[in-house]
Design a protein around this motif. Structure first.
Motif, PDB file in Angstrom:
ATOM      1  N   THR A 131       3.208   7.847  64.457  1.00 46.44           N
ATOM      2  CA  THR A 131       3.917   8.773  65.355  1.00 46.44           C
ATOM      3  C   THR A 131       2.905   9.493  66.234  1.00 46.44           C
ATOM      4  OG1 THR A 131       3.805  10.666  63.842  1.00 46.44           O
ATOM      5  CG2 THR A 131       5.693   9.154  63.608  1.00 46.44           C
ATOM      6  N   ILE A 132       3.361   9.964  67.383  1.00 47.53           N
ATOM      7  CA  ILE A 132       2.484  10.721  68.272  1.00 47.53           C
ATOM      8  C   ILE A 132       2.060  12.020  67.609  1.00 47.53           C
ATOM      9  CG2 ILE A 132       4.205  12.054  69.580  1.00 47.53           C
ATOM     10  CD1 ILE A 132       1.171  10.116  71.000  1.00 47.53           C
ATOM     11  N   TYR A 133       2.943  12.603  66.819  1.00 48.10           N
ATOM     12  CA  TYR A 133       2.614  13.825  66.070  1.00 48.10           C
ATOM     13  C   TYR A 133       1.459  13.564  65.114  1.00 48.10           C
ATOM     14  CZ  TYR A 133       3.390  17.700  62.752  1.00 48.10           C
ATOM     15  OH  TYR A 133       3.260  18.798  61.925  1.00 48.10           O
ATOM     16  N   GLY A 134       1.547  12.490  64.339  1.00 47.23           N
ATOM     17  CA  GLY A 134       0.477  12.163  63.415  1.00 47.23           C
ATOM     18  C   GLY A 134      -0.837  11.866  64.106  1.00 47.23           C
ATOM     19  N   ILE A 135      -0.770  11.132  65.208  1.00 46.01           N
ATOM     20  CA  ILE A 135      -1.983  10.806  65.967  1.00 46.01           C
ATOM     21  C   ILE A 135      -2.668  12.070  66.457  1.00 46.01           C
ATOM     22  CG2 ILE A 135      -2.813   9.731  68.104  1.00 46.01           C
ATOM     23  CD1 ILE A 135      -0.583   7.592  67.635  1.00 46.01           C
ATOM     24  N   THR A 136      -1.885  13.012  66.976  1.00 44.69           N
ATOM     25  CA  THR A 136      -2.487  14.256  67.476  1.00 44.69           C
ATOM     26  C   THR A 136      -3.101  15.070  66.343  1.00 44.69           C
ATOM     27  OG1 THR A 136      -0.379  15.484  67.345  1.00 44.69           O
ATOM     28  CG2 THR A 136      -0.889  14.373  69.423  1.00 44.69           C
ATOM     29  N   LYS A 137      -2.523  14.990  65.153  1.00 42.72           N
ATOM     30  CA  LYS A 137      -3.065  15.769  64.046  1.00 42.72           C
ATOM     31  C   LYS A 137      -4.340  15.142  63.475  1.00 42.72           C
ATOM     32  CE  LYS A 137      -0.436  19.336  64.036  1.00 42.72           C
ATOM     33  NZ  LYS A 137      -0.995  20.679  64.333  1.00 42.72           N
ATOM     34  N   VAL A 138      -4.465  13.833  63.522  1.00 41.96           N
ATOM     35  CA  VAL A 138      -5.743  13.215  63.173  1.00 41.96           C
ATOM     36  C   VAL A 138      -6.819  13.692  64.154  1.00 41.96           C
ATOM     37  CG1 VAL A 138      -7.016  11.041  63.020  1.00 41.96           C
ATOM     38  CG2 VAL A 138      -4.723  11.209  62.045  1.00 41.96           C
ATOM     39  N   HIS A 139      -6.452  13.771  65.419  1.00 50.37           N
ATOM     40  CA  HIS A 139      -7.362  14.320  66.431  1.00 50.37           C
ATOM     41  C   HIS A 139      -7.790  15.736  66.069  1.00 50.37           C
ATOM     42  CE1 HIS A 139      -8.859  15.319  70.511  1.00 50.37           C
ATOM     43  NE2 HIS A 139      -8.237  16.479  70.321  1.00 50.37           N
TER      44      HIS A 139
END
Length: 335
Positions: free
Chosen positions: A164-172
């Motif tokens: 998900t885009i949410y998960g990707i941003t949180k890895v960032h």
């Protein structure tokens, strides 16, 4: 909360904490996204601990008159660096808590907005932390994991390939925060929250929101249509535990932390299990199941978390189990 003792070269952890409690000045805290599900309660708890005038809540929405009367509020947009910096400088802010984010389900519908708020907004607060020597906390999520992650008893360090885009941003968020800590000495901290269940605020658009909506529907309609399948297990936590744990983590001395991002969990359950618990207490309550696009998101997340390092390093401990949470939710919502 009771903390476990560890040792350092010169002082034990309890000694460090006693020393810090005497010498450390009271923090001046800015909370962005303060009108969301976590922000309202976190601001109240921080004001109880550090004093109302030492905790500034900010958001892009207008607070109620009651919220304004409880302590300072400023309009603050995490996408406006200069505005945020003026708030930090003019108010002698020493800690910043960035709660501004679009969650998993909403983020999939508004990808551009999620990228802007979750990444550029965070980058602005991280740069402020670097420039003005601030302690910064920005939550992460179980959504930072993905389908290739071990799903049971998921450890802190493992494969992270979210879908998900949410998960990707949180890895960032996690990686950039750790980079700024290592390269520039920024006191960055993050907690991977599970699904948060609250009786006080509305759900914020996450995949785990069914676990809040089901209580409202049980009391209002005596029935609930769930958008996840009955056997979809996910890690969850009751809001009071989440808030108390977050404040404890924030105030922990940096010497006690062996990493910058920690798993944090309390219990796991499925929609079928929480429905059965509610049915024991609400006569005639029934749940039906019609999984939608959120099922694929849930299926990519852990079923349970290993948060043993948080429990060892800074004394994390949940007070509510599943039955205690269900009892308290129903009491509070019935009022």
């Amino acid at each position: 909360m009771v903390f476990n003792a560890t040792t350092t070269a010169r002082r034990s952890l309890p000694q460090l904490r006693r020393f810090a409690s005497v010498t450390a000045p009271t923090p001046k805290i800015l909370v962005t996204g303060a009108l969301g599900q976590l922000g309202v309660g976190l601001v109240q708890l921080l004001r109880n601990k550090y004093g109302a005038n030492n905790v500034i809540s900010s958001d892009v929405r207008k607070p109620t008159a009651a919220m304004r009367s409880e302590g300072p509020f400023v309009f603050g947009d995490v996408l406006d660096y200069k505005q945020l910096e003026s708030i930090v400088v003019n108010n002698d802010v020493t800690w910043i808590i960035n709660l501004s984010a679009l969650l998993s389900a909403v983020g999939e519908m508004h990808m551009d907005r999620a990228l802007a708020i979750n990444m550029q907004g965070f980058q602005n607060t991280l740069e402020l932390a670097k420039r003005h020597q601030l302690r910064i906390l920005c939550p992460s999520t179980i959504g930072a994991f993905g389908p290739s992650t071990p799903r049971d008893n998921t450890p802190d360090l493992t494969i992270m390939r979210p879908t998900t885009i949410y998960g990707i941003t949180k890895v960032h968020v996690e990686l950039m925060g750790e980079y700024y800590h290592r390269r520039f000495g920024v006191d960055f901290r993050s907690l991977r929250y599970p699904g948060i269940i609250s009786a006080d605020t509305e759900p914020g658009g996450g995949t785990t929101d069914y676990a809040v909506q089901i209580f409202h529907s049980a009391l209002k309609d005596n029935a609930y249509k769930c958008y996840l399948g009955p056997d979809t297990a996910l890690p969850m936590m009751y809001l009071p535990d989440c808030l108390n744990g977050t404040v404890s983590f924030l105030s922990a001395p940096t010497e006690s932390l062996t990493q910058r991002t920690y798993n944090m969990a309390a219990f796991s359950f499925t929609p079928k299990e929480i429905s059965a618990k509610i049915a024991e207490r609400v006569k005639g309550f029934e749940t039906t199941y019609e999984p939608d696009y959120r099922q694929a998101i849930a299926d990519s997340w852990p079923r349970s978390l290993d948060d043993s390092i948080a429990r060892k390093d800074w004394g994390w401990k949940n007070e509510y189990d599943l039955d205690g949470m269900v009892d308290d939710m129903l009491v509070r919502l019935r009022k």
